[in-house]
Scaffold this motif. Structure first.
Motif, mmCIF file in Angstrom:
data_model
loop_
_atom_site.group_PDB
_atom_site.id
_atom_site.type_symbol
_atom_site.label_atom_id
_atom_site.label_comp_id
_atom_site.label_asym_id
_atom_site.label_seq_id
_atom_site.Cartn_x
_atom_site.Cartn_y
_atom_site.Cartn_z
ATOM 1 N N GLU A 200 0.824 -1.210 0.000
ATOM 2 C CA GLU A 200 0.000 0.000 0.000
ATOM 3 C C GLU A 200 0.863 1.267 0.000
ATOM 4 O OE1 GLU A 200 -2.452 -0.493 3.435
ATOM 5 O OE2 GLU A 200 -3.322 -2.357 2.640
ATOM 6 N N GLU A 201 2.019 1.163 0.701
ATOM 7 C CA GLU A 201 2.881 2.337 0.810
ATOM 8 C C GLU A 201 4.306 1.972 0.424
ATOM 9 O OE1 GLU A 201 3.244 3.881 4.771
ATOM 10 O OE2 GLU A 201 4.529 5.553 4.131
ATOM 11 N N VAL A 202 4.897 2.803 -0.410
ATOM 12 C CA VAL A 202 6.309 2.620 -0.750
ATOM 13 C C VAL A 202 7.095 3.734 -0.057
ATOM 14 C CG1 VAL A 202 8.045 2.572 -2.575
ATOM 15 C CG2 VAL A 202 5.787 1.570 -2.977
ATOM 16 N N ILE A 203 8.065 3.344 0.775
ATOM 17 C CA ILE A 203 8.878 4.316 1.504
ATOM 18 C C ILE A 203 10.217 4.443 0.796
ATOM 19 C CG2 ILE A 203 10.002 4.802 3.719
ATOM 20 C CD1 ILE A 203 7.773 2.826 4.887
ATOM 21 N N LEU A 204 10.509 5.602 0.274
ATOM 22 C CA LEU A 204 11.762 5.796 -0.459
ATOM 23 C C LEU A 204 12.876 6.131 0.529
ATOM 24 C CD1 LEU A 204 10.345 7.834 -3.460
ATOM 25 C CD2 LEU A 204 10.863 5.384 -3.358
ATOM 26 N N ALA A 205 13.855 5.253 0.624
ATOM 27 C CA ALA A 205 14.957 5.450 1.566
ATOM 28 C C ALA A 205 16.297 5.477 0.828
ATOM 29 C CB ALA A 205 14.936 4.363 2.636
ATOM 30 N N THR A 206 16.284 6.128 -0.340
ATOM 31 C CA THR A 206 17.560 6.334 -1.034
ATOM 32 C C THR A 206 18.332 7.429 -0.284
ATOM 33 O OG1 THR A 206 16.460 7.918 -2.494
ATOM 34 C CG2 THR A 206 16.673 5.662 -3.305
ATOM 35 N N ASN A 207 19.593 7.544 -0.554
ATOM 36 C CA ASN A 207 20.423 8.528 0.153
ATOM 37 C C ASN A 207 20.006 9.963 -0.156
ATOM 38 O OD1 ASN A 207 22.203 6.725 1.477
ATOM 39 N ND2 ASN A 207 23.289 6.402 -0.463
ATOM 40 N N PHE A 208 20.398 10.867 0.744
ATOM 41 C CA PHE A 208 20.102 12.284 0.511
ATOM 42 C C PHE A 208 21.241 12.962 -0.249
ATOM 43 C CE2 PHE A 208 16.957 11.549 3.885
ATOM 44 C CZ PHE A 208 15.849 12.071 3.236
ATOM 45 N N THR A 209 21.767 12.249 -1.218
ATOM 46 C CA THR A 209 22.754 12.814 -2.135
ATOM 47 C C THR A 209 22.010 13.282 -3.380
ATOM 48 O OG1 THR A 209 23.000 10.639 -3.128
ATOM 49 C CG2 THR A 209 24.538 11.199 -1.369
ATOM 50 N N LEU B 23 5.722 5.641 -9.274
ATOM 51 C CA LEU B 23 4.881 4.802 -8.424
ATOM 52 C C LEU B 23 3.541 5.475 -8.127
ATOM 53 C CD1 LEU B 23 7.763 3.605 -6.095
ATOM 54 C CD2 LEU B 23 6.495 2.168 -7.710
ATOM 55 N N ARG B 24 3.562 6.810 -7.958
ATOM 56 C CA ARG B 24 2.309 7.530 -7.709
ATOM 57 C C ARG B 24 1.371 7.380 -8.909
ATOM 58 N NH1 ARG B 24 4.807 12.092 -4.861
ATOM 59 N NH2 ARG B 24 4.521 11.562 -2.677
ATOM 60 N N ALA B 25 1.981 7.421 -10.129
ATOM 61 C CA ALA B 25 1.186 7.285 -11.347
ATOM 62 C C ALA B 25 0.458 5.939 -11.376
ATOM 63 C CB ALA B 25 2.081 7.422 -12.573
ATOM 64 N N ARG B 26 0.987 4.981 -10.585
ATOM 65 C CA ARG B 26 0.351 3.665 -10.547
ATOM 66 C C ARG B 26 -0.543 3.494 -9.310
ATOM 67 N NH1 ARG B 26 4.605 3.314 -13.768
ATOM 68 N NH2 ARG B 26 4.689 1.717 -15.397
ATOM 69 N N GLY B 27 -0.841 4.631 -8.667
ATOM 70 C CA GLY B 27 -1.822 4.624 -7.586
ATOM 71 C C GLY B 27 -1.299 4.229 -6.218
ATOM 72 N N LEU B 28 0.015 4.174 -6.040
ATOM 73 C CA LEU B 28 0.567 3.789 -4.733
ATOM 74 C C LEU B 28 0.820 5.019 -3.882
ATOM 75 C CD1 LEU B 28 3.028 1.157 -6.112
ATOM 76 C CD2 LEU B 28 1.315 0.657 -4.350
ATOM 77 N N LYS B 29 0.715 4.843 -2.568
ATOM 78 C CA LYS B 29 1.110 5.900 -1.651
ATOM 79 C C LYS B 29 2.642 5.878 -1.566
ATOM 80 C CE LYS B 29 0.884 7.447 3.096
ATOM 81 N NZ LYS B 29 0.640 7.065 4.482
ATOM 82 N N VAL B 30 3.275 7.028 -1.743
ATOM 83 C CA VAL B 30 4.734 7.076 -1.717
ATOM 84 C C VAL B 30 5.193 8.051 -0.643
ATOM 85 C CG1 VAL B 30 6.822 7.583 -3.042
ATOM 86 C CG2 VAL B 30 4.840 6.579 -4.182
ATOM 87 N N SER B 31 6.108 7.620 0.235
ATOM 88 C CA SER B 31 6.654 8.531 1.245
ATOM 89 C C SER B 31 8.178 8.533 1.149
ATOM 90 C CB SER B 31 6.197 8.117 2.645
ATOM 91 O OG SER B 31 6.671 6.817 2.931
ATOM 92 N N ARG B 32 8.779 9.490 1.848
ATOM 93 C CA ARG B 32 10.246 9.620 1.819
ATOM 94 C C ARG B 32 10.708 9.683 3.269
ATOM 95 N NH1 ARG B 32 15.016 9.196 0.268
ATOM 96 N NH2 ARG B 32 16.319 10.824 -0.661
ATOM 97 N N ILE B 33 11.792 8.990 3.622
ATOM 98 C CA ILE B 33 12.282 9.077 5.001
ATOM 99 C C ILE B 33 12.647 10.531 5.307
ATOM 100 C CG2 ILE B 33 13.062 6.689 5.194
ATOM 101 C CD1 ILE B 33 15.958 7.759 4.704
ATOM 102 N N ALA B 34 12.579 10.879 6.590
ATOM 103 C CA ALA B 34 12.722 12.285 6.986
ATOM 104 C C ALA B 34 14.166 12.758 6.945
ATOM 105 C CB ALA B 34 12.158 12.485 8.385
#
Lengths: 199, 199
Positions: free
Chosen positions: B137-146, B160-171
Motif C-alpha cells: 500500500e505504501e512505498v517508503i523511499l529510503a535512497t540517500n540524501f545525495t 509509483l504515484r502514477a500507478r496509484g501507490l502511496k509514496v513517502s520519503r524518510i525524513a
C-alpha cells in the motif's frame, strides 16, 4: 537478518589487504559480486597464479618466476657493485634511471622494531653471504630516507664494514630542478652538510 | 628488467577493485605474495565461493544464497509497506534500527547519468512489479540524501504515484542529539522547511 555467509566471507577475506577496513572491504565485495564478475574471476585466478609461480631470486631475493632473476642472469652487468634496496619496487625505480649497472639485493622489508620487524625478519643472512661472494667490492645502501630505512642502512653498514666491504649510501639532497625556497628544512640542512666539492 | 608476469597480472587484477590505483595494487600484491600467503588463498577462495553462491533475492533483489531471502520469507513482517533502498548495506542499516517491520526492495544502485547509470541500469522493472503485487500500500523511499539519491527518489515517486501507490520519503533533519550550532546550513534549512506539528 544477516549478510549471506559467502558475502561475509568475501568481505572478511578482503580485509587482509593493506589499507582496507570494513567499509572498503564491503564496497569492494559488492563491486566484485555486482558490477564486475569477470574481474572477480580474474582476480581469484591471478592470486592463485602468483602464489604458484612467484619465488624469490636465489641471488638477489627479488620476486621472480625463475630460480635466478633476469638481472642476476645478465652477465653484462657489473659484478663488483651490489645495491641494497628495501623492496622490488625500489629496484625497478633504480633500473628505470639506467644509472646503475651492478647487481641488486632486495631485503623485502626494513628494520622496524615498532612494527615487530627485527633483524631476523628481513633477508640479512642471505645478504651477507651474497655480499661476501668474493666479487662484490662495494655495497651501495639504497634504503629509503625514512627513520626505518636510515636505521636499516646504519645497521647494514656496520655489519658489512666489519667484514671488510666498502659501503656507500645514495645521496640525500635537493631534487633536480629543486628550489631552496621550497625545500623542507631537514632536506636543505642535509644538502648543506653533505655538500660536495664543485668539480 | 620487468615485473614477473604473474606478479604484474595480480597487480592488474587488483586494480579492478574500487578505489585501488596502481600504487595500492602493487602494495596489495606484495602483501599477498610476501606477507600473507594464507590470506591470499582465502581471498581467492572467497571470491570463487561468493561468485558461485550469491544471487539476488527474487522478491527484493538483495544479495542472498537462496532464491528468496530471509526477510522476504518471514511471514511475520508487514506485507503492506515496501522500503526502497539503494544497496544491501542500506537495508542492513535500517534493519539494525528495528524501526521498520515491512519488506524491502534493493535497487542495487542509484540513477546517476554522469556515471552512465540510467533507468535501465538499476532494478526499476522488478521494483514496479514488486510494488504492484496487490499487497503493498505504501512505498517508503529510503535512497540517500545525495544528489543521485534524491533524483532517484524523485523519479521513483513519479513512477509509483502514477500507478496509484502511496509514496513517502524518510525524513531529513537534524540528527538525534544534534545541536543547531553545529548543523550544516542546508540540513538546518531543510529541518525548518520540513518542520512537523508538535504532538
Amino acid at each position: 537478518m544477516s549478510t549471506p555467509p559467502s558475502l561475509q566471507a568475501l568481505i572478511n577475506a578482503l580485509k587482509v589487504l593493506p589499507g582496507v577496513g570494513p567499509k572498503s572491504a564491503q564496497r569492494m565485495a559488492f563491486h566484485l559480486v555486482q558490477r564486475d564478475p569477470a574481474g572477480a574471476v580474474q582476480l581469484a585466478q591471478a592470486i592463485i597464479d602468483a602464489q604458484g609461480r612467484l619465488q624469490h631470486c636465489r641471488l638477489c631475493n627479488t620476486f621472480a618466476e625463475t630460480d635466478v632473476c633476469e638481472i642476476c642472469q645478465d652477465e653484462q652487468r657489473n659484478h663488483s657493485q651490489l645495491c641494497v634496496v628495501e623492496m622490488p619496487t625500489d629496484l625497478w625505480a633504480i633500473e628505470a634511471t639506467r644509472a646503475f649497472e651492478g647487481r641488486y639485493f632486495v631485503l623485502m622489508g626494513r628494520l622496524s622494531p615498532l612494527d615487530g620487524v627485527g633483524v631476523n625478519d628481513i633477508a640479512l643472512r642471505p645478504l651477507i653471504s651474497r655480499a661476501l661472494d668474493g666479487e662484490i667490492e662495494e655495497v651501495i645502501l639504497a634504503t629509503n630516507f625514512t627513520t626505518e630505512g636510515e636505521a636499516t642502512a646504519y645497521y647494514l653498514s656496520e655489519l658489512l664494514r666489519a667484514r671488510g666491504l666498502k659501503v656507500s649510501r645514495i645521496a640525500r639532497g635537493l631534487p633536480v630542478g629543486g628550489e631552496l625556497e621550497h625545500a623542507d628544512p631537514a632536506t636543505l640542512a642535509q644538502a648543506v652538510i653533505e655538500r660536495r666539492d664543485k668539480p
